[in-house]
Enzyme design. Structure first.
Site, PDB file in Angstrom:
ATOM      1  N   GLN A   1       0.818  -1.209   0.000  1.00  0.00           N
ATOM      2  CA  GLN A   1       0.000   0.000   0.000  1.00  0.00           C
ATOM      3  C   GLN A   1       0.854   1.262   0.000  1.00  0.00           C
ATOM      4  OE1 GLN A   1      -2.235  -0.860   3.578  1.00  0.00           O
ATOM      5  NE2 GLN A   1      -0.344  -1.554   4.535  1.00  0.00           N
TER       6      GLN A   1
ATOM      7  N   HIS B   1      -8.483   3.224  19.969  1.00  0.00           N
ATOM      8  CA  HIS B   1      -7.718   2.089  20.508  1.00  0.00           C
ATOM      9  C   HIS B   1      -8.284   1.612  21.846  1.00  0.00           C
ATOM     10  CE1 HIS B   1      -4.306   3.455  17.676  1.00  0.00           C
ATOM     11  NE2 HIS B   1      -4.927   2.418  17.159  1.00  0.00           N
TER      12      HIS B   1
ATOM     13  N   ASP C   1       0.184  -0.252  13.659  1.00  0.00           N
ATOM     14  CA  ASP C   1       0.679   0.888  14.443  1.00  0.00           C
ATOM     15  C   ASP C   1       0.835   0.536  15.920  1.00  0.00           C
ATOM     16  OD1 ASP C   1      -2.578   1.760  13.687  1.00  0.00           O
ATOM     17  OD2 ASP C   1      -1.981   1.282  15.744  1.00  0.00           O
TER      18      ASP C   1
ATOM     19  N   GLU D   1      -0.037  -8.888  11.032  1.00  0.00           N
ATOM     20  CA  GLU D   1      -0.018  -7.650  10.252  1.00  0.00           C
ATOM     21  C   GLU D   1       0.632  -7.952   8.910  1.00  0.00           C
ATOM     22  OE1 GLU D   1       0.225  -4.428   8.299  1.00  0.00           O
ATOM     23  OE2 GLU D   1      -0.812  -4.199  10.221  1.00  0.00           O
TER      24      GLU D   1
ATOM     25  N   GLY E   1      -3.815 -11.678   7.364  1.00  0.00           N
ATOM     26  CA  GLY E   1      -4.703 -12.118   8.435  1.00  0.00           C
ATOM     27  C   GLY E   1      -5.739 -13.128   7.960  1.00  0.00           C
TER      28      GLY E   1
ATOM     29  N   ASP F   1      -8.375  -4.848  13.375  1.00  0.00           N
ATOM     30  CA  ASP F   1      -8.029  -3.428  13.239  1.00  0.00           C
ATOM     31  C   ASP F   1      -7.469  -3.224  11.843  1.00  0.00           C
ATOM     32  OD1 ASP F   1      -5.411  -1.251  14.518  1.00  0.00           O
ATOM     33  OD2 ASP F   1      -7.359  -0.789  13.591  1.00  0.00           O
ATOM     34  N   SER F   2      -8.381  -3.281  10.872  1.00  0.00           N
ATOM     35  CA  SER F   2      -7.952  -3.193   9.466  1.00  0.00           C
ATOM     36  C   SER F   2      -8.164  -1.783   8.947  1.00  0.00           C
ATOM     37  CB  SER F   2      -8.811  -4.151   8.630  1.00  0.00           C
ATOM     38  OG  SER F   2     -10.131  -3.620   8.568  1.00  0.00           O
TER      39      SER F   2
ATOM     40  N   ASP G   1      -9.724   0.400   5.541  1.00  0.00           N
ATOM     41  CA  ASP G   1     -11.043   0.284   4.919  1.00  0.00           C
ATOM     42  C   ASP G   1     -11.053  -0.841   3.883  1.00  0.00           C
ATOM     43  OD1 ASP G   1     -10.639   3.354   5.740  1.00  0.00           O
ATOM     44  OD2 ASP G   1     -12.738   2.722   5.917  1.00  0.00           O
TER      45      ASP G   1
ATOM     46  N   PRO H   1      -5.189  -4.374   0.539  1.00  0.00           N
ATOM     47  CA  PRO H   1      -4.966  -5.631   1.277  1.00  0.00           C
ATOM     48  C   PRO H   1      -6.080  -5.951   2.266  1.00  0.00           C
ATOM     49  CG  PRO H   1      -3.502  -3.902   2.094  1.00  0.00           C
ATOM     50  CD  PRO H   1      -4.146  -3.357   0.841  1.00  0.00           C
TER      51      PRO H   1
HETATM   52  N1  SAM Z   1      -7.555   2.235  12.787  1.00  0.00           N
HETATM   53  C1  SAM Z   1      -7.269   2.227  11.424  1.00  0.00           C
HETATM   54  C2  SAM Z   1      -8.540   2.426  10.650  1.00  0.00           C
HETATM   55  O1  SAM Z   1      -9.556   2.437  11.290  1.00  0.00           O
HETATM   56  O2  SAM Z   1      -8.544   2.625   9.472  1.00  0.00           O
HETATM   57  C3  SAM Z   1      -6.545   0.983  11.042  1.00  0.00           C
HETATM   58  C4  SAM Z   1      -5.210   1.058  11.497  1.00  0.00           C
HETATM   59  S1  SAM Z   1      -4.088  -0.206  11.164  1.00  0.00           S
HETATM   60  C5  SAM Z   1      -2.776   0.780  10.648  1.00  0.00           C
HETATM   61  C6  SAM Z   1      -4.587  -1.063   9.727  1.00  0.00           C
HETATM   62  C7  SAM Z   1      -3.598  -2.150   9.391  1.00  0.00           C
HETATM   63  O3  SAM Z   1      -4.204  -3.256   8.714  1.00  0.00           O
HETATM   64  C8  SAM Z   1      -2.467  -1.677   8.449  1.00  0.00           C
HETATM   65  O4  SAM Z   1      -1.242  -1.728   9.138  1.00  0.00           O
HETATM   66  C9  SAM Z   1      -2.512  -2.660   7.281  1.00  0.00           C
HETATM   67  O5  SAM Z   1      -1.249  -2.972   6.761  1.00  0.00           O
HETATM   68  C10 SAM Z   1      -3.172  -3.870   7.949  1.00  0.00           C
HETATM   69  N2  SAM Z   1      -3.776  -4.817   7.020  1.00  0.00           N
HETATM   70  C11 SAM Z   1      -4.472  -4.541   5.894  1.00  0.00           C
HETATM   71  N3  SAM Z   1      -4.861  -5.684   5.290  1.00  0.00           N
HETATM   72  C12 SAM Z   1      -4.383  -6.720   6.034  1.00  0.00           C
HETATM   73  C13 SAM Z   1      -4.468  -8.143   5.935  1.00  0.00           C
HETATM   74  N4  SAM Z   1      -5.105  -8.723   4.921  1.00  0.00           N
HETATM   75  N5  SAM Z   1      -3.894  -8.877   6.914  1.00  0.00           N
HETATM   76  C14 SAM Z   1      -3.249  -8.289   7.961  1.00  0.00           C
HETATM   77  N6  SAM Z   1      -3.132  -6.940   8.108  1.00  0.00           N
HETATM   78  C15 SAM Z   1      -3.698  -6.165   7.163  1.00  0.00           C
END
Ligand code: SAM
Length: 299
Positions: free
Chosen positions: A43, A74, A98, A118, A151, A168-169, A171, A175
């Site tokens: 990304q 959080h 994060d 992650e 995940g 905690d993904s 949108d 990914p």
């Molecule tokens: N709180 C934030 C929001 O509401 O948008 C999300 C924060 S957190 C940084 C989101 C995380 O999900 C990112 O670090 C991203 O790389 C991870 N992520 C996205 N798709 C994923 C997947 N398929 N498996 C594991 N982690 C994933």
């Protein structure tokens, strides 16, 4: 879609969130200082400082967190499922690069192990350097296990069981898209111990009604209880953020503030800035337009 940016000669750089471009809506930030911009294997990452919001992380044009308001999201994504469950030991975090969620979860002395899956090591590396108040205590905690991987694949192949699963993904794009599908939720259900709880980041219903409705619809066919709770996160534009809730134990989200307060006392009354036992129980009282989305959701 990466964020858009513009700047006048010698002027500040303005970074626009593009998440709601289809709605003709953009939140734009004046970057006091650019910290990092890169395209990782998964990304587009942008990190900058804002005079009022502190450090701001965007992934693929969507605001992920700011150091000024991260505590709201959080705390509510962590303390609500853990204290509602009441006997949680094993927690799985999907996403959460994060480390903000793990930071809150590890405040619970009763938690024996936190496994975080992650997909993007670049986000964790960035958190280590630019959000040390979140990442450093987590990465130093022996109860914390970091798995760099998808995940969706993890929940399909793992044999472990968890009392609480926190998704905690970002949108449902890039990914993260696979983390909003029925097959993913069915695999999560197989990872939950009896009476276990799933919570998810389910968007801002005012601008993303379909996200919550689709998720609750999927859970209807999988869990005895499917709903959400809400909190307002200032930099998640659109009012209430919906945090999805699914479990087979229908009593958990109706646990009284008195019981939650007693569990919080037993957990050592760790410091919080948003979550309280009363805020916890009130968060399940949904405004009518959000309750309607939940009620009408079908698989
Ligand atoms: N709180 C934030 C929001 O509401 O948008 C999300 C924060 S957190 C940084 C989101 C995380 O999900 C990112 O670090 C991203 O790389 C991870 N992520 C996205 N798709 C994923 C997947 N398929 N498996 C594991 N982690 C994933």
């Amino acid at each position: 879609m990466p964020p858009r940016s513009s700047s006048k000669p010698g002027g500040k750089r303005w970074i626009a969130e593009t998440l709601f471009d289809r709605l003709g809506l953009r939140m734009t930030f004046a970057a006091a200082r650019m910290r990092r911009e890169e395209r990782s294997a998964h990304q587009h990452l942008v990190l900058f400082d804002h005079r009022h919001l502190g450090r701001v992380l965007m992934l693929d044009g969507a605001t992920q967190l700011t150091s000024a308001d991260e505590f709201i999201y959080h705390e509510m994504m962590s303390h609500v499922p853990i204290l509602a469950h009441g006997r949680a030991c094993e927690v799985l975090i999907v996403g959460g690069g994060d480390c903000g969620i793990a930071h809150q979860v590890l405040k619970h002395g009763s938690i024996a192990r936190v496994t975080q899956v992650e997909i993007d090591s670049a986000v964790v590396a960035l958190a280590k350097r630019h959000f040390p108040q979140l990442a450093a205590p987590v990465l130093a905690d022996k109860r914390f296990e970091l798995v760099i991987g998808d995940g969706n694949a993890y929940v399909r192949t793992s044999e472990r069981r968890f009392d609480v699963v926190i998704v905690d993904s970002s949108d449902p794009q890039g990914p993260s898209a696979a983390l909003f599908g029925r097959d993913f939720y069915a695999a999560v259900k197989r990872r939950l111990s009896p009476g276990g709880v799933l919570v998810t980041q389910s968007g801002v219903p005012f601008f993303q009604p379909g996200e919550l409705a689709a998720a609750v619809g999927h859970w209807r066919g999988l869990f005895a209880d499917a709903s959400c709770y809400v909190a307002a996160v200032p930099t998640y534009v659109g009012g209430h953020l919906a945090m999805g809730w699914a479990t087979d134990d229908k009593r958990l989200r109706r646990t009284s503030a008195r019981t939650i307060a007693a569990r919080y006392r037993r957990a050592g009354r760790f410091a919080t800035r948003y979550w309280t036992p009363e805020v916890h129980t009130a968060a399940f009282a949904l405004p009518r337009y959000i309750a309607a989305l939940v009620e009408q959701a079908a698989d």
